[in-house]
Design an enzyme around this catalytic site. Structure first.
Site, PDB file in Angstrom:
ATOM      1  N   ARG A   1       0.908  -1.574  -0.196  1.00 14.06           N
ATOM      2  CA  ARG A   1      -0.320   0.292   0.055  1.00 14.06           C
ATOM      3  C   ARG A   1       0.917   1.685  -0.068  1.00 14.06           C
ATOM      4  NH1 ARG A   1      -5.517  -1.208   1.282  1.00 14.06           N
ATOM      5  NH2 ARG A   1      -5.834   0.988   2.041  1.00 14.06           N
TER       6      ARG A   1
ATOM      7  N   ASN B   1      -3.657   7.541   7.583  1.00 14.53           N
ATOM      8  CA  ASN B   1      -3.564   7.095   6.506  1.00 14.53           C
ATOM      9  C   ASN B   1      -5.064   7.889   5.815  1.00 14.53           C
ATOM     10  OD1 ASN B   1      -3.678   5.898   3.979  1.00 14.53           O
ATOM     11  ND2 ASN B   1      -5.762   4.120   4.485  1.00 14.53           N
TER      12      ASN B   1
ATOM     13  N   LYS C   1       2.126  -0.591 -18.071  1.00 12.51           N
ATOM     14  CA  LYS C   1       3.367  -2.105 -17.613  1.00 12.51           C
ATOM     15  C   LYS C   1       4.717  -2.245 -18.309  1.00 12.51           C
ATOM     16  CE  LYS C   1       0.732  -3.561 -15.756  1.00 12.51           C
ATOM     17  NZ  LYS C   1      -0.654  -3.486 -15.165  1.00 12.51           N
TER      18      LYS C   1
ATOM     19  N   HIS D   1      -0.315  10.526 -38.209  1.00 17.70           N
ATOM     20  CA  HIS D   1      -0.389  12.160 -37.734  1.00 17.70           C
ATOM     21  C   HIS D   1       0.497  12.223 -36.551  1.00 17.70           C
ATOM     22  CE1 HIS D   1      -3.790  11.996 -40.570  1.00 17.70           C
ATOM     23  NE2 HIS D   1      -4.266  10.538 -39.805  1.00 17.70           N
TER      24      HIS D   1
ATOM     25  N   LYS E   1      -0.039   1.330  -4.580  1.00 21.93           N
ATOM     26  CA  LYS E   1      -1.812  -0.056  -4.919  1.00 21.93           C
ATOM     27  C   LYS E   1      -2.046   0.803  -4.717  1.00 21.93           C
ATOM     28  CE  LYS E   1      -2.461  -4.081  -6.414  1.00 21.93           C
ATOM     29  NZ  LYS E   1      -2.899  -4.151  -8.153  1.00 21.93           N
TER      30      LYS E   1
HETATM   31  O1  M6R Z   1      -7.808  -0.093  -7.328  1.00 21.66           O
HETATM   32  P1  M6R Z   1      -7.856   1.371  -8.958  1.00 21.66           P
HETATM   33  O2  M6R Z   1      -8.337  -0.095 -10.147  1.00 21.66           O
HETATM   34  O3  M6R Z   1      -9.030   2.118  -8.908  1.00 21.66           O
HETATM   35  O4  M6R Z   1      -6.426   1.627  -9.274  1.00 21.66           O
HETATM   36  C1  M6R Z   1      -6.289   2.139 -10.399  1.00 21.66           C
HETATM   37  C2  M6R Z   1      -4.953   2.375 -10.917  1.00 21.66           C
HETATM   38  O5  M6R Z   1      -4.412   2.879 -10.028  1.00 21.66           O
HETATM   39  C3  M6R Z   1      -4.144   0.807 -11.418  1.00 21.66           C
HETATM   40  O6  M6R Z   1      -4.736   0.402 -12.463  1.00 21.66           O
HETATM   41  C4  M6R Z   1      -2.508   1.129 -11.391  1.00 21.66           C
HETATM   42  O7  M6R Z   1      -3.272   2.508 -13.189  1.00 21.66           O
HETATM   43  C5  M6R Z   1      -1.453   0.146 -11.374  1.00 21.66           C
HETATM   44  N1  M6R Z   1      -0.464   0.108 -11.044  1.00 21.66           N
HETATM   45  C6  M6R Z   1      -2.252  -0.551 -12.958  1.00 21.66           C
HETATM   46  O8  M6R Z   1      -1.138  -1.238 -13.049  1.00 21.66           O
END
Ligand code: M6R
Length: 612
Positions: free
Chosen positions: A27, A100, A489, A508, A607
């Site tokens: 987190r 948090n 990714k 373009h 995350k």
């Molecule tokens: O928890 P969420 O699906 O809302 O998160 C959205 C993005 O923060 C998340 O998908 C982010 O782009 C990841 N790092 C992708 O791998």
């Protein structure tokens, strides 16, 4: 998006707090800290870096303490420095606080405590709270916090301790940052998420918004912030297993999660089909309501948005309803025009993303019907929506999403099928046929993951291109969001700049980026735009760039247009995205490995993104 854990019991708790923090590290991991009730007062240790850095400095902290709390941080207010790491202590050392989230009125709060003569040692919003507590403490930490709470604006969950009440931790939350209580025998926990204590107990109680919790070894008391009246919460059993929080033999969480995709897809489909008929419960809207819908708006961020972009094509194709998908952080500040016939799908694996939550709340206020698509039961987004559809990917720990993406695309496919069926755009036979092919996907994904030839090819590509300075991804139609996901990714874990473009847009502008050696990754699986993609790849090759194409097994015509071809099993074009993304995930993974970087913890990322 920080991680929080608190413990009160009879056992020495330093190790429990440290190991809880390790389970929460995904987190946020800029810095971490803990505070324990030592023999001579509150004993604190803090360190910049991962929890192992905290372990290294925690040797001097009480070994016998039976109450304490810890925090792993993702910096919002204040840089990544030890003085900004939580917990914060009052100047007299009698109180400790960690948090948090965000106090949005932190400038005022800091000014208020400074005006009262307190010296702030950090640049954070949180520190003000510990000085407020010191200022106003009247012998009861719970009531002191309850009195202060209305002056705190924003979204947050905090824990507080007072040395004069060494056997209790007080917690409170506002808006979406979560808190969950773990009930043990003669000991209790409070944390932002269950993995923090799941090795110790599975019995949990979810803390509601604007609630105060008093945790002691033998009891957990819930009170309403507003008037201090008692609140009751059932004790539930947590389904998550702690094993999922371990790597299970894989070298990283991300690799483990890539390999869990067949299960994540199968579990997301499971029980939703009976004898070829789709039953998608959870919309919170009747079939009549769904027939009335004249527009679908999909919002999300990052990977979640990419799954929504796949969903957009499918919902238009099968559901026969105008659909758009937008970045939640942008959409929330647009003056979006819609009415109760607009269906908003808010996608978020964590269910906590601040921008997605805000977008769905705005949509609700303006009268739209909002359905959440999330992986986390009881998350903020799930609670705020009219209906919830869950992906069943299990806990995802790697910061770069993998299995939650394919689970989301699977669920978007089910949603499109359901809308098509209810709205009469698809016959029951169509739904049964497509549903049958969808149920074959877990096996096809497994086949891809077991494909030794593909693996060797990806190794070769990773070796050859890992030092390249830029990758361009090109796709059309359903291939485009897969390119966007593949490009995200690679950039988020390897830090190699990437761009993902609609192949038709290349000339373009982005074509200027192509040099003799630029790697260009193309999704060119079989579809009605295959020939168009092939032409675009010729334009790429004419500039000397290297084309790596993802294509459908059996269509060898692609070999005339690409230097390297990564074949994925054949399925109907609408289902290809789930297969096409797998080689792109693995390519990003392998390149990052070659660069010696930590795939699970890319720099600067967290995350769950609970700030704007
Ligand atoms: O928890 P969420 O699906 O809302 O998160 C959205 C993005 O923060 C998340 O998908 C982010 O782009 C990841 N790092 C992708 O791998």
């Amino acid at each position: 998006m920080c991680g929080i854990i608190g413990y009160v019991g009879a056992r020495p708790c330093k190790e429990l707090v440290l190991s809880g923090l390790e389970h929460l590290e995904y987190r946020g991991y800029d810095s971490s800290g803990l505070v324990l009730v030592g023999e001579h007062g509150l004993d604190r240790a803090r360190a910049v870096g991962p929890v192992k850095a905290l372990r290294a400095v925690a040797g001097g902290v009480s070994e016998t303490a039976t109450a304490g709390m810890g925090h792993t941080r993702w910096a919002t207010h204040g840089g990544v420095e030890e003085r900004n790491a939580h917990p914060f202590l009052s100047e007299d050392g009698r109180f400790a606080v960690l948090m948090n989230g965000i106090f949005e009125n932190y400038i005022d709060l800091r000014a208020q405590v400074t005006a009262k003569g307190h010296t702030l040692t950090s640049d954070t919003d949180t520190e003000a709270l510990v000085h407020m507590i010191e200022e106003e403490y009247d012998g009861d930490i719970a009531e002191t916090c309850r009195r202060i709470f209305p002056r705190l604006e924003g979204h947050f969950a905090f824990l507080a301790m007072a040395i004069d009440e060494p056997d209790r931790i007080v917690a409170a939350r506002l808006a979406w940052p979560p808190l969950v209580v773990g009930r043990g025998e003669g000991e209790n926990y409070i944390a932002s998420f269950t993995p923090a204590f799941l090795e110790q107990t599975r019995m949990i109680q979810i803390v509601d918004e604007s609630e105060l919790v008093i945790v002691t070894a033998d009891n957990v008391e819930f009170r309403a912030i507003a008037d201090g009246s008692p609140r009751e919460h059932e004790i539930e059993r947590a389904d998550d297993s702690i094993e999922v929080a371990a790597k299970g033999g894989y070298e990283s969480f991300m690799l483990k999660e890539i390999h869990e995709q067949p299960t994540a897809i199968a579990d997301t489909i499971a029980e939703r089909f009976h004898h070829g008929e789709l039953h998608l419960d959870g919309f919170g809207l009747s079939d009549d309501d769904l027939r009335e819908i004249n527009r679908v708006l999909i919002v999300g961020c990052g990977t979640a948005l990419h799954s929504g972009l796949v969903g957009r094509y499918l919902i238009e194709e099968w559901g026969g309803v105008a659909t758009e998908a937008d970045v939640a952080s942008e959409w929330r500040y647009r003056n979006g025009v819609f009415d109760p016939k607009t269906l908003v799908l808010a996608i978020s694996q964590s269910g906590e993303t601040a921008d997605t939550l805000a977008a769905m709340q705005i949509a609700k206020e303006r009268g739209a019907r909002v359905v959440a698509v999330t992986n986390i039961m009881g998350s903020a987004i799930a609670r705020a929506a009219d209906g919830v559809l869950y992906t069943r990917a299990g806990l995802e720990i790697g910061v770069a999403a993998s299995k939650t993406f394919t689970a989301q695309v699977t669920l978007m496919t089910l949603i499109a099928l359901h809308l098509g069926a209810v709205r009469g755009h698809l016959s029951p036979e169509d739904v049964a046929l497509i549903g049958g092919e969808l149920r074959e996907l877990p096996d096809l994904v497994q086949q891809l993951l077991d494909d030794k030839e593909l693996d060797a090819q990806l190794d070769m590509l990773a070796d050859r291109f890992c030092h390249d300075r830029f990758f361009l991804y090109l796709g059309r139609h359903l291939g485009l969001p897969i390119c966007q996901e593949g490009a995200l990714k690679l950039k988020e874990i390897s830090y190699i700049p990437t761009d993902a473009y609609a192949a038709g847009e290349m000339k373009h502008g982005p074509i200027a980026l192509l040099g003799e050696d630029t790697p260009v990754v193309a999704v060119a699986t079989d579809s009605h735009v295959f020939e168009k993609m092939a032409s675009n790849l010729e334009e790429v090759r004419a500039r000397g760039a290297h084309v790596i194409a993802v294509a459908t097994a059996g269509n060898t015509s692609i070999e005339a247009h690409a230097e390297h071809v990564l074949y994925v099993p054949r399925t109907r074009p609408e289902l290809q995205p789930i297969l096409a993304v797998i080689p792109l995930q693995l390519l990003a993974y392998k390149i990052t490995g070659r660069l010696g970087l930590d795939v699970d913890r890319p720099r600067n990322l967290a995350k769950t993104v609970t700030v704007e």
